[in-house]
Scaffold this motif. Sequence first.
Motif, mmCIF file in Angstrom:
data_model
loop_
_atom_site.group_PDB
_atom_site.id
_atom_site.type_symbol
_atom_site.label_atom_id
_atom_site.label_comp_id
_atom_site.label_asym_id
_atom_site.label_seq_id
_atom_site.Cartn_x
_atom_site.Cartn_y
_atom_site.Cartn_z
ATOM 1 N N UNK A 1 0.825 -1.206 0.000
ATOM 2 C CA UNK A 1 0.000 0.000 0.000
ATOM 3 C C UNK A 1 0.863 1.261 0.000
ATOM 4 N N UNK A 2 1.897 1.279 0.830
ATOM 5 C CA UNK A 2 2.782 2.447 0.898
ATOM 6 C C UNK A 2 3.574 2.635 -0.403
ATOM 7 N N UNK A 3 3.745 1.545 -1.161
ATOM 8 C CA UNK A 3 4.450 1.626 -2.442
ATOM 9 C C UNK A 3 3.481 1.893 -3.594
ATOM 10 N N UNK A 4 2.201 2.142 -3.275
ATOM 11 C CA UNK A 4 1.248 2.541 -4.300
ATOM 12 C C UNK A 4 0.543 1.389 -5.001
ATOM 13 N N UNK A 5 0.602 0.185 -4.424
ATOM 14 C CA UNK A 5 -0.058 -0.974 -5.026
ATOM 15 C C UNK A 5 -1.298 -1.323 -4.222
ATOM 16 N N UNK A 6 -2.273 -1.927 -4.904
ATOM 17 C CA UNK A 6 -3.518 -2.306 -4.236
ATOM 18 C C UNK A 6 -3.360 -3.569 -3.406
ATOM 19 N N UNK A 7 -2.451 -4.473 -3.816
ATOM 20 C CA UNK A 7 -2.254 -5.718 -3.079
ATOM 21 C C UNK A 7 -0.771 -6.081 -3.041
#
Length: 131
Positions: free
Chosen positions: A78-84
């Motif tokens: 999430x912190x890296x901009x991914x949904x999962x």
Amino acid sequence: HRRGKASAGDKRRVRMTEANWQRIHTHGKKRTIRLKPLKNGQHKVLGGPRFKPRKLGILETTCLGGFRVLDLTELDASLDGFDTLLELIIELAHRNPKLTASTIVYPHEIQIVEEYIPTTTDAQIVEIPAE
């Protein structure tokens, strides 16, 4: 300064896909995960083709240490901009084909210091005719 050596005033460079850069705005990306630790401080961010890179901006980075891929969590994704977490691992494996569950990766906190806005020479201006 000698060729190949950066002087104290030079910014370090790091590559990032433009889609990854956009995740800062669209997904609240606050971290980037790398196979090697970046030095803490400011880095010029370059995207696009390797032989004709596009300046995206300047990031302030802080390395958070090394972790095995196996130890990454949904929060890291999430912190890296991914949904999962699965999305993150697929992207890491795509960029780093030798990645394994025991590969050490380095999360970095990131913050935009400066963002380059495309000029008319960088982006095409398209006029939509009035109907």
